[in-house]
Design a protein around this motif. Structure first.
Motif, mmCIF file in Angstrom:
data_model
loop_
_atom_site.group_PDB
_atom_site.id
_atom_site.type_symbol
_atom_site.label_atom_id
_atom_site.label_comp_id
_atom_site.label_asym_id
_atom_site.label_seq_id
_atom_site.Cartn_x
_atom_site.Cartn_y
_atom_site.Cartn_z
ATOM 1 N N PRO A 10 20.831 -7.147 27.794
ATOM 2 C CA PRO A 10 22.183 -6.867 27.264
ATOM 3 C C PRO A 10 22.160 -6.198 25.891
ATOM 4 N N ASP A 11 21.220 -6.610 25.019
ATOM 5 C CA ASP A 11 21.123 -5.956 23.712
ATOM 6 C C ASP A 11 20.708 -4.499 23.868
ATOM 7 N N VAL A 13 26.606 5.417 33.168
ATOM 8 C CA VAL A 13 25.398 4.783 33.682
ATOM 9 C C VAL A 13 25.752 3.348 34.041
ATOM 10 N N ARG A 14 25.400 2.934 35.258
ATOM 11 C CA ARG A 14 25.701 1.585 35.722
ATOM 12 C C ARG A 14 24.385 0.857 36.007
ATOM 13 N N ILE A 15 24.188 -0.274 35.360
ATOM 14 C CA ILE A 15 22.988 -1.093 35.541
ATOM 15 C C ILE A 15 23.393 -2.373 36.248
ATOM 16 N N ASP A 56 22.966 -1.471 22.628
ATOM 17 C CA ASP A 56 22.420 -0.485 21.694
ATOM 18 C C ASP A 56 22.633 0.926 22.214
ATOM 19 N N ALA A 57 22.394 1.135 23.525
ATOM 20 C CA ALA A 57 22.624 2.455 24.110
ATOM 21 C C ALA A 57 24.102 2.828 24.061
ATOM 22 N N THR A 82 27.239 0.500 31.433
ATOM 23 C CA THR A 82 27.806 -0.808 31.784
ATOM 24 C C THR A 82 26.744 -1.630 32.494
ATOM 25 N N LEU A 83 26.780 -2.941 32.237
ATOM 26 C CA LEU A 83 25.785 -3.847 32.808
ATOM 27 C C LEU A 83 26.488 -4.898 33.635
ATOM 28 N N THR A 84 25.988 -5.093 34.863
ATOM 29 C CA THR A 84 26.470 -6.148 35.745
ATOM 30 C C THR A 84 25.269 -6.982 36.161
ATOM 31 N N THR A 85 25.322 -8.273 35.900
ATOM 32 C CA THR A 85 24.183 -9.123 36.227
ATOM 33 C C THR A 85 24.636 -10.378 36.949
ATOM 34 N N THR A 86 23.924 -10.708 37.978
ATOM 35 C CA THR A 86 24.143 -11.949 38.732
ATOM 36 C C THR A 86 22.837 -12.738 38.831
ATOM 37 N N VAL A 87 22.011 -12.605 37.825
ATOM 38 C CA VAL A 87 20.722 -13.288 37.804
ATOM 39 C C VAL A 87 20.934 -14.745 37.440
ATOM 40 N N THR A 88 20.365 -15.623 38.228
ATOM 41 C CA THR A 88 20.425 -17.064 37.945
ATOM 42 C C THR A 88 19.017 -17.568 37.680
ATOM 43 N N GLY A 89 18.839 -18.167 36.514
ATOM 44 C CA GLY A 89 17.518 -18.654 36.158
ATOM 45 C C GLY A 89 16.777 -17.662 35.274
ATOM 46 N N THR A 90 15.570 -18.027 34.933
ATOM 47 C CA THR A 90 14.728 -17.189 34.069
ATOM 48 C C THR A 90 13.402 -16.925 34.769
#
Length: 394
Positions: free
Chosen positions: A266-267, A317-319, A271-272, A280-288
């Motif tokens: 996300p940082d 740009v879509r991530i 920054d970009a 834009t950032l879309t995340t559905t990550v669960t856990g590390t």
């Protein structure tokens, strides 16, 4: 080293061995002289002159025993028939041939030595008491056995020392090869990190410089923000490059700079976005995930943003990040066609995606990239994320 693997001897070592051979023969020669004095004939001219001369010739022949071991040993053993002073030289030659540990050669020289000792009675006809034949046979056989045993022990020691030396040299060569390989791997790793750091930062700076040059309708505040972004991006590029190069100068116990991970994505996007990129950032990550997987994910997103800023300025740009333990981690970076034209594009190295594919492959994942039908571009990666509880019994 000689052809038979024995070490070359210095002049003082040769002298010491010849002196030992001569000293070994002197008691035998004196004993025979005493026995001859007890007889009517007494010692003759051969005993006083011929015997020492033959012994001297045998001692001289020992100087070539390394080059012609079998020939010298047989010659000295046979010549000892004519000289009691050559007995020591014959034993030294027998011991020398025994260091080679070749049974046929040792047997031939030992047989020649024992046989020659039996014919020595013809040169000095001493009157021996009855029953002395077995003693005359056993004594030379015993001395020959001692010389053979000593020679074989020396030969075994030489083989062991040579084996240890070869193993030490082999270990040293392997250590040198491992050190060279480690240096190459470290250079490759640093070069890859430098590419990832510089390519991303310089691409954003170039994009901002292109906007500043291409847009003539910007106000003073917008120009000031772009100039500040260029200055901050250049400063960050230098700081990150200094961190990477610091590894080269660091002490062995000096910690390396912190490596990027999944929680820093996300940082990276922010920054970009601050540099003018519509990301834009879309995340559905669960856990590390594991550090290696998170670091690889970060580099995939970084490379996607770098390429979008370089080849598609102004394009959205879509991530997308998705995944969980046991399902794997998916990374998708898409950009639309370029909406702006700029003359300030940094030169492309052509190795960014190649290095990224290698990095993803080392992490056990797969990487794909291709143009889209609408002239955009998509970069996708699939990284392994095993379930930590998989295979454990309850």
């Amino acid at each position: 080293m000689n052809t038979d693997g024995a070490p070359r001897l210095g002049w003082w070592q040769q002298t010491w061995r010849l002196a030992a051979a001569a000293a070994l023969s002197v008691p035998v020669w004196l004993y025979v002289g005493v026995l001859l004095h007890g007889q009517d004939a007494g010692p003759g001219a051969w005993f006083r002159i011929g015997d020492p001369l033959v012994a001297l010739g045998c001692l001289a022949a020992l100087l070539w025993r390394r080059r012609f071991p079998l020939a010298v040993a047989l010659t000295v053993a046979i010549a000892s028939t004519m000289s009691t002073l050559a007995t020591g030289a014959a034993l030294v030659a027998l011991g020398s041939i025994s260091t080679r540990r070749r049974p046929v050669e040792i047997g031939a020289v030992a047989l020649a030595y024992v046989t020659a000792s039996q014919f020595a009675g013809g040169v000095y006809p001493l009157q021996n008491p009855p029953g002395m034949f077995w003693l005359q046979l056993a004594l030379p056989a015993l001395t020959a056995g001692i010389a053979v045993a000593a020679g074989m022990a020396v030969g075994a020691r030489r083989v062991e020392v040579r084996s240890l030396r070869d193993r030490a040299e082999s270990a040293e060569r392997e250590q040198t090869a491992r050190a060279a390989q480690a240096r190459v791997l470290e250079r490759n790793r640093i070069a890859r990190e430098m590419h990832d750091v510089l390519a991303h930062r310089i691409s954003l700076v170039a994009m901002q410089a292109g906007v500043l040059d291409h847009r003539g309708d910007l106000g003073a505040e917008e120009n000031r923000l772009l100039v500040r972004g260029i200055a901050e991006g250049s400063h960050q590029a230098l700081e990150e490059l200094r961190d990477v190069l610091g590894v080269l100068r660091a002490d062995p116990g000096h910690p390396e700079p912190p490596q990027p991970s999944l929680d820093r994505v996300p940082d990276l996007v922010a920054d970009a976005r601050a540099s003018g990129l519509d990301a834009t950032l879309t995340t559905t990550v669960t856990g590390t995930p594991a550090d290696a997987v998170g670091r690889t994910c970060y580099r995939v997103v970084q490379e996607g943003l770098t390429n979008a800023a370089r080849h598609a300025p102004g394009a959205p740009v879509r991530i997308t990040l998705a995944g969980a333990a046991g399902e794997g981690l998916g990374v998708d970076v898409r950009n639309d066609p370029a909406t702006e034209r700029t003359t300030h594009r940094p030169p492309a190295s052509g190795f960014g995606l190649l290095g990224l594919a290698e990095r993803v492959g080392l992490a056990g994942g797969t990487l794909h990239h291709r143009p889209t039908p609408d002239n955009g571009y998509v970069l996708t990666a699939r990284l392994p994320w095993p379930n930590p509880t998989h295979g454990k019994s309850p």
